[in-house]
Design an enzyme around this catalytic site. Structure first.
Site, PDB file in Angstrom:
ATOM      1  N   ARG A  39       0.826  -1.209   0.000  1.00 11.76           N
ATOM      2  CA  ARG A  39       0.000   0.000   0.000  1.00 11.76           C
ATOM      3  C   ARG A  39       0.860   1.259   0.000  1.00 11.76           C
ATOM      4  NH1 ARG A  39      -3.572   0.375   5.324  1.00 11.76           N
ATOM      5  NH2 ARG A  39      -4.360   2.155   4.141  1.00 11.76           N
ATOM      6  N   GLU A  50       1.911  -1.616   9.501  1.00 10.97           N
ATOM      7  CA  GLU A  50       2.444  -0.776   8.426  1.00 10.97           C
ATOM      8  C   GLU A  50       2.175   0.702   8.689  1.00 10.97           C
ATOM      9  OE1 GLU A  50      -1.779  -0.919   7.468  1.00 10.97           O
ATOM     10  OE2 GLU A  50      -0.335  -2.365   8.252  1.00 10.97           O
ATOM     11  N   ASP A  51       1.047   1.004   9.357  1.00  9.08           N
ATOM     12  CA  ASP A  51       0.721   2.394   9.671  1.00  9.08           C
ATOM     13  C   ASP A  51       1.653   2.956  10.751  1.00  9.08           C
ATOM     14  OD1 ASP A  51      -0.299   0.627  11.503  1.00  9.08           O
ATOM     15  OD2 ASP A  51      -2.324   1.435  11.518  1.00  9.08           O
TER      16      ASP A  51
END
Length: 730
Positions: A533, A637-638
């Protein structure tokens, strides 16, 4: 008649002599004798094909001041003439890019802790390769840091060991690190072995021996210097005016005889025990009492009266005189303490001088003009002092706070030489966030980086690209992703929407997606992993990226307002769901919390704006180990993106107004999106926090209590007077 004949004969002889002189003249001028040279002050040109000085360097101070000493070195041996174009094989770098190989450690070879930290920093970097066939640069496994023969760290028989290396090739494409060279009494810069065509990353290197654009001057650091992270600078806030208790301080050894003794022996002439405090001691070495002079006892007594750290933190300027060698530990100590270094070491090639403009962070003195130093520093205006002090903090944190940063800066400089078309500009190196976070492979134009908008006077584009991360198959028109698509597409600032399809099911047909006024592009995520992403997709052509989870619930008004805020803070993450971190003293580790408080340090990328450059940085700067961890857990991932952006900016993200009841939608337990309901999800995020902090070497996240609301938000005025009317109704 006889007279006429005589005149004709004389005329003929005269003409013949003139012709003879005319014909012989050029030949005599072409091959004159040494004593008959009509221009004895013109030297013969032994090397008529010397490289030209680039046109943009002929007017620089560096060229004018240092050209003569450096040109003198051209008469030395072949190694001293080395330049990148003559002693470096660029073809090794064209095949696989800039990769660095570290020789495997041999049994029985002892390596100092400092050198092991250097090797570990290389092996943990994105440049490292374990395959010598892919390498562009080679680093020895033999400890070359300390070449003082009296040192216990000195490695014997190094010359033979290096020559026996199969890949040595006379040092071509090799990099040698060194902190100490030479020994008593002259402390020469000879390493005790032939470096051949290898590059030197050396501390205390002199301008005379430094090979410009080939060698690299590094700072002298102690064995206690942290491998990663390192402490931040000591300047917590700016005091106006920026004056401290002391104007100029120094505390260190005094050498009674030998090299480096002259400068420190003369410091007592400008010491006044008030605002100029320069303390030296003779009390070092085994036989110091045998050699002490009349001043030693007095100097030693005064030396013990002052605390060095107290002086360091309470002085405007710190003297950095040479010791036995040109470099000094005082240099890094002064930088960290925001004490402007006053260099007093003639002929020292300052650390990373190729990229750093030291005039913006230090005062360059002259040992011969010691008595003028106090009046010189007193004459510096307070605005200039403040600027110098701020730059010391930037340089310390960007390039010097850890062994890893020193090593990475060294490698990045060499990479810039190899990839000249992608080399960083001087501004990139000397302006926040620094060269390590500004990757020139992304763009050669400064205006493409969010950090330089203010410097260049430019603004980000007025449009954004929304990227929706989809992990659930389409089964119903009532799914949140459809509502989200419609709401985002209605934004006046939306240029396009990209749906990143990370679902196990095939891509849905085009007619399954709702009709919108902006293009909707559906692309498959690379390898169906979480890190995909944040890949730098070519489809993203706007500066701003709106990152969204498929189950996010946002209105068009909320999207518009958040984008308006981001335009004022393009280098930060701006968004809605906020989280925080804390130090758990019982478990002695970092903790993660989602409690609703006024304090936060993260804005999750499930509903947040950020600059597209961070996609490139996430992909190409972060190590594969961290991204692999994220992909294996399908989590964090954030958090990793927040770590990265805060490490770059040294600032917190920005939270904007949202409805308080906002939370991540919990979908069916069979859905991949139900990870928020997974009991292991929270524990995984705790683990991620500590793993990320370990790699960064410090905790980069910064706490904030600022929330930006629309003008007149919640004010008791007519709703018609408010620009973002719908936010209060949510």
């Amino acid at each position: 008649m006889q007279a006429k004949k005589r005149y004709l004969i004389l005329f003929s002889v005269g003409v013949s002599l003139i012709l003879l002189l005319y014909l012989q003249g050029p030949a005599s001028r072409r091959t004159p004798n040494r004593g008959d040279d009509p221009h004895p002050h013109w030297p013969p040109f032994s090397d008529p094909l010397q490289a030209f000085i680039p046109w943009d360097q002929t007017e620089t101070e560096d060229y004018n001041v240092r050209a003569s000493p450096r040109h003198k070195r051209d008469d030395n041996s072949g190694a001293s003439k080395c330049r990148m174009d003559s002693c470096f094989d660029f073809s090794l770098c064209r095949r696989n890019g800039f990769k660095v190989y570290v020789y495997p450690q041999q049994k029985g070879e002892k390596i100092s802790e400092s050198y092991q930290n250097i090797l570990s920093s290389i092996e943990g970097s994105r440049f490292y390769t374990s395959d010598p066939g892919q390498a562009c640069l080679f680093v020895l496994n033999l400890d070359t840091l300390d070449r003082d023969q009296l040192s216990p760290q000195y490695v014997h028989n190094l010359k033979t060991k290096i020559q026996n290396l199969n890949l040595w090739n006379n040092g071509r494409n090799h990099l040698i690190f060194n902190l100490y060279s030479g020994t008593w009494p002259d402390y020469t810069e000879d390493l005790g072995f032939d470096i051949g065509q290898a590059m030197l990353a050396k501390a205390s290197i002199s301008t005379e021996n430094f090979r410009p654009n080939f060698d690299i001057s590094i700072p002298l650091f102690s064995k206690d210097h942290p491998r990663t992270g390192g402490e931040r600078g000591y300047l917590k806030y700016n005091t106006i005016p920026p004056f401290r208790k002391y104007v100029l301080v120094f505390k260190g050894k005094r050498y009674l005889t030998g090299i480096g003794s002259d400068t420190r022996n003369a410091l007592h002439h400008i010491h006044n025990s008030e605002d100029v405090v320069l303390l030296t001691t003779c009390k070092h070495g085994k036989d110091w009492q045998k050699h002490k002079d009349a001043r030693c006892d007095k100097d030693n007594a005064e030396y013990d009266r002052y605390d060095y750290k107290e002086m360091l933190h309470n002085s405007t300027f710190c003297l950095v005189p040479r010791g036995r060698r040109l470099g000094s530990f005082r240099f890094l100590e002064a930088l960290q303490a925001a004490c402007v270094p006053v260099m007093l070491s003639n002929g020292w090639e300052l650390p990373f001088s190729e990229i750093i403009d030291w005039r913006t962070a230090s005062v360059i003195g002259d040992e011969r003009l010691l008595l003028q130093i106090p009046s010189t520093v007193r004459s510096i205006h307070q605005d200039r002092i403040l600027s110098l002090r701020q730059q010391t903090q930037f340089l310390w944190e960007a390039y010097f706070s850890s062994v890893e940063k020193i090593v990475l800066t060294t490698l990045e400089i060499i990479q810039d030489r190899v990839l000249q078309h992608n080399a960083r500009s001087t501004l990139m190196w000397n302006q926040l966030p620094g060269g390590l976070f500004t990757l020139p492979q992304y763009s050669s134009y400064l205006g493409d980086f969010p950090f330089f908008y203010a410097v260049l006077g430019v603004k980000p584009q007025q449009k954004f690209t929304a990227v929706i991360h989809a992990v659930t198959p389409l089964v119903s028109q009532s799914q949140p992703i459809f509502k989200l698509l419609v709401a985002v597409a209605k934004s006046q600032y939306c240029a396009q929407i990209i749906v990143l399809w990370n679902c196990d099911k095939p891509l849905p047909a085009k007619h399954r997606w709702p009709a919108t006024s902006v293009p909707v592009i559906v692309i498959e995520g690379e390898s169906k992993v979480m890190s995909s992403r944040f890949l730098p997709y070519e489809n993203i052509r706007t500066d701003a990226v709106l990152s969204l989870d498929e189950d996010t619930v946002l209105s068009t008004t909320e999207v518009d307002f958040a984008f308006t805020v981001w335009q004022s803070f393009p280098e930060r993450i701006v968004g809605y769901p906020a989280r925080s971190h804390f130090w758990d003293s019982n478990k002695e580790r970092w903790g993660y919390t989602s409690k609703w408080t006024n304090d936060y340090s993260m804005v999750l990328t499930g509903a947040a704006f950020y600059h597209r450059y961070y996609n490139y940085l996430y992909t190409h700067y972060l190590p594969s180990s961290l991204k692999s961890m994220v992909d294996q857990l399908s989590n964090c991932e954030d958090i990793l993106m927040n770590f990265l952006v805060s490490a770059v900016t040294k600032m917190p993200p920005i939270k904007v107004t949202q409805k308080k009841q906002y939370k991540e939608t919990m979908m069916g337990q069979t859905s991949r999106a139900s990870r928020w309901a997974d009991p292991d999800h929270f524990a995984q995020r705790q683990t991620c926090m500590n793993k990320f902090a370990s790699w960064f070497g410090t905790m980069p996240l910064v706490h904030s209590q600022m929330r930006l609301d629309p003008v007149l938000f919640k004010d008791q005025v007519s709703i018609l007077r408010k620009k973002y009317k719908d936010i209060e109704r949510l």
